[in-house]
Design a protein around this motif. Structure first.
Motif, PDB file in Angstrom:
ATOM      1  N   ILE A  46      -9.255   0.062   3.442  1.00 57.60           N
ATOM      2  CA  ILE A  46      -8.956   0.242   1.949  1.00 57.60           C
ATOM      3  C   ILE A  46      -9.187  -1.020   1.213  1.00 57.60           C
ATOM      4  O   ILE A  46     -10.040  -1.141   0.179  1.00 57.60           O
ATOM      5  N   ILE A  59       0.837  -1.189   0.048  1.00 63.74           N
ATOM      6  CA  ILE A  59      -0.105   0.159  -0.062  1.00 63.74           C
ATOM      7  C   ILE A  59       0.806   1.343   0.057  1.00 63.74           C
ATOM      8  O   ILE A  59       0.657   2.252  -0.774  1.00 63.74           O
ATOM      9  N   VAL A  70      -7.513   7.851  -2.179  1.00 63.94           N
ATOM     10  CA  VAL A  70      -7.532   8.127  -0.569  1.00 63.94           C
ATOM     11  C   VAL A  70      -6.220   9.118  -0.198  1.00 63.94           C
ATOM     12  O   VAL A  70      -6.540  10.245   0.385  1.00 63.94           O
ATOM     13  N   LEU A  80      -7.513   3.204  -5.935  1.00 70.42           N
ATOM     14  CA  LEU A  80      -8.209   3.404  -4.668  1.00 70.42           C
ATOM     15  C   LEU A  80      -7.286   4.161  -3.922  1.00 70.42           C
ATOM     16  O   LEU A  80      -7.453   4.956  -3.378  1.00 70.42           O
ATOM     17  N   VAL A  81      -6.025   3.435  -3.750  1.00 68.39           N
ATOM     18  CA  VAL A  81      -5.083   4.062  -2.733  1.00 68.39           C
ATOM     19  C   VAL A  81      -4.898   5.607  -3.484  1.00 68.39           C
ATOM     20  O   VAL A  81      -4.811   6.286  -2.260  1.00 68.39           O
ATOM     21  N   GLU A 127     -12.919  -1.880   0.833  1.00 69.76           N
ATOM     22  CA  GLU A 127     -13.638  -0.980  -0.407  1.00 69.76           C
ATOM     23  C   GLU A 127     -13.031  -1.603  -1.474  1.00 69.76           C
ATOM     24  O   GLU A 127     -13.658  -1.600  -2.445  1.00 69.76           O
ATOM     25  N   TRP A 128     -11.946  -1.730  -1.799  1.00 69.46           N
ATOM     26  CA  TRP A 128     -11.148  -2.334  -2.960  1.00 69.46           C
ATOM     27  C   TRP A 128     -12.116  -3.688  -3.420  1.00 69.46           C
ATOM     28  O   TRP A 128     -12.587  -3.819  -4.482  1.00 69.46           O
ATOM     29  N   LEU A 152      -2.895   5.893   5.918  1.00 67.28           N
ATOM     30  CA  LEU A 152      -3.730   5.120   5.125  1.00 67.28           C
ATOM     31  C   LEU A 152      -4.074   3.880   5.905  1.00 67.28           C
ATOM     32  O   LEU A 152      -3.183   3.336   6.391  1.00 67.28           O
ATOM     33  N   ARG A 192      -5.111   0.282   6.089  1.00 70.06           N
ATOM     34  CA  ARG A 192      -5.099  -0.736   4.914  1.00 70.06           C
ATOM     35  C   ARG A 192      -6.404  -1.944   4.951  1.00 70.06           C
ATOM     36  O   ARG A 192      -6.950  -1.789   4.081  1.00 70.06           O
ATOM     37  N   THR A 245     -10.905   5.366   5.706  1.00 68.90           N
ATOM     38  CA  THR A 245      -9.958   4.977   4.800  1.00 68.90           C
ATOM     39  C   THR A 245      -8.291   5.565   5.093  1.00 68.90           C
ATOM     40  O   THR A 245      -7.631   4.996   4.710  1.00 68.90           O
ATOM     41  N   GLY A 246      -8.616   6.760   5.378  1.00 67.39           N
ATOM     42  CA  GLY A 246      -7.573   7.724   5.369  1.00 67.39           C
ATOM     43  C   GLY A 246      -7.743   8.975   6.242  1.00 67.39           C
ATOM     44  O   GLY A 246      -8.876   9.296   6.604  1.00 67.39           O
TER      45      GLY A 246
END
Length: 136
Positions: free
Chosen positions: A94, A17, A112, A108-109, A97-98, A89, A91, A64-65
């Motif tokens: 995230i 990530i 965020v 996605l990363v 959601e991914w 971030l 993990r 997520t962040g």
């Protein structure tokens, strides 16, 4: 994505990530990158309970962040001894959601991260979307 010895898929770890986040930062316009050198990226599984409580978030999968620090426009030369600005971030949210959205993990990363970079600069949501388009 790494394969386990049993042949199953493993979720990307914090280092993966972070690598995506750093790659995203490196693709931002130079004018933004010049002001991000001291920002720390920290990847953990979840936000700490105290952070969730402070934000009024009950489910740790809902965050997520997070940007921790003062927006660039509010900084002063008298801020000596301040902690570094940090982009957190998270993990596991995230990854959830991914999986749920079917979007690529890189995208996605990046989304965020850029949102949190926007907080560093004090940007509006519209400005953040434009920045994300430029980094894409």
């Amino acid at each position: 994505m790494k394969q386990s010895q049993s042949g199953g898929r493993r979720a990307p770890d914090a280092a993966a990530i972070e690598a995506i986040a750093i790659d995203t930062l490196n693709r931002l316009p130079a004018a933004f990158r010049a002001h991000l050198g001291a920002v720390v990226i920290r990847v953990t599984d979840f936000a700490e309970d105290a952070v969730l409580d402070e934000l009024g978030i009950e489910d740790p999968f809902d965050l997520t962040g997070l940007y921790s620090g003062r927006p660039l426009g509010e900084k002063s030369v008298s801020d000596s001894g301040a902690l570094p600005d940090i982009i957190h971030l998270y993990r596991r949210p995230i990854l959830d959601e991914w999986i749920a959205d079917g979007e690529t993990l890189d995208r996605l990363v990046a989304h965020v991260l850029i949102h949190e970079v926007g907080h560093h600069f004090g940007l509006s949501d519209a400005d953040m979307h434009a920045l994300e388009d430029d980094a894409g």
